[in-house]
Design an enzyme around this catalytic site. Structure first.
Site, PDB file in Angstrom:
ATOM      1  CG  ASP A  16      29.504  50.771  54.450  1.00  0.00           C
ATOM      2  OD1 ASP A  16      28.790  50.759  55.476  1.00  0.00           O
ATOM      3  OD2 ASP A  16      30.133  51.787  54.074  1.00  0.00           O
ATOM      4  CG  MET A  68      51.633  34.896  60.729  1.00  0.00           C
ATOM      5  SD  MET A  68      52.920  35.492  61.841  1.00  0.00           S
ATOM      6  CE  MET A  68      52.231  34.982  63.404  1.00  0.00           C
ATOM      7  CB  CYS A  69      50.649  39.329  55.172  1.00  0.00           C
ATOM      8  SG  CYS A  69      49.405  38.151  54.659  1.00  0.00           S
ATOM      9  CG  HIS A  70      56.803  38.712  54.541  1.00  0.00           C
ATOM     10  ND1 HIS A  70      56.274  37.443  54.522  1.00  0.00           N
ATOM     11  CD2 HIS A  70      57.955  38.641  55.248  1.00  0.00           C
ATOM     12  CE1 HIS A  70      57.081  36.632  55.186  1.00  0.00           C
ATOM     13  NE2 HIS A  70      58.114  37.334  55.637  1.00  0.00           N
ATOM     14  CG  MET A  95      47.636  35.964  52.218  1.00  0.00           C
ATOM     15  SD  MET A  95      46.108  34.997  52.401  1.00  0.00           S
ATOM     16  CE  MET A  95      45.195  36.019  53.524  1.00  0.00           C
ATOM     17  CD  GLU A  96      49.803  40.785  49.690  1.00  0.00           C
ATOM     18  OE1 GLU A  96      50.572  41.043  50.637  1.00  0.00           O
ATOM     19  OE2 GLU A  96      49.703  39.627  49.223  1.00  0.00           O
TER      20      GLU A  96
END
Length: 164
Positions: free
Chosen positions: A130, A75-77, A115-116
């Protein structure tokens, strides 16, 4: 009953319409950390991990993740990011070392960049894991959290920072 923004009238998922939202300068700062043993700390510090310069690769991974957040989080733009800055700091904890990752993301737009920043911080930590897992799989990632955000109609947010 509360009205949910990510559901349409049929109760199905939708992306929030930000057409009418005002543009503003927006900033989000997120943090996470990776707890490693002394051996991994020393190898990162000496740049002797066989896969290469851990922090340089993690930094690029974080920047790439910030730019790809809309492709990862449904749902992120997709937004134009004007800047991403990533800082690494070490904190010693008994016989372990905590790599603290701080990510700042900026934009000028109609929606925020929380969110970014969180996605970038997570990608940095996962990249460190990793690159170092051949040395020790016992590393611990987190906590991951938003430190602050500014801009937008909901105003500013700042939390007390549990990781210094």
């Amino acid at each position: 009953m509360p009205e949910f923004t990510h559901f349409n009238k049929q109760g199905r998922a939708q992306m929030v319409d930000i057409t009418e939202k005002k543009e503003s300068h927006r900033l989000a700062v997120a943090k996470t950390s990776v707890l490693v043993n002394e051996h991994i700390y020393q190898q990162i510090h000496d740049q002797s991990i066989k896969k290469g310069d851990v922090l340089a690769v993690a930094q690029v991974a974080g920047i790439m993740a910030a730019k790809q957040t809309a492709a990862l989080i449904p749902m992120c733009h997709p937004i134009p990011i004007s800047g991403v800055d990533i800082a690494f700091d070490w904190v010693s904890e008994a016989s372990d070392y905590r790599l603290v990752i701080t990510v700042s993301v900026k934009t000028k737009g109609s929606t925020g960049v929380e969110m970014e920043a969180l996605t970038a911080a997570s990608a940095c930590a996962l990249t460190v894991y990793d690159m170092c897992k051949a040395v020790d799989k016992g590393m611990v990632i987190g906590p991951t959290y938003l430190v602050e955000k500014s801009g937008g109609k909901n105003g500013d947010f700042r939390r007390s920072d549990p990781i210094r």
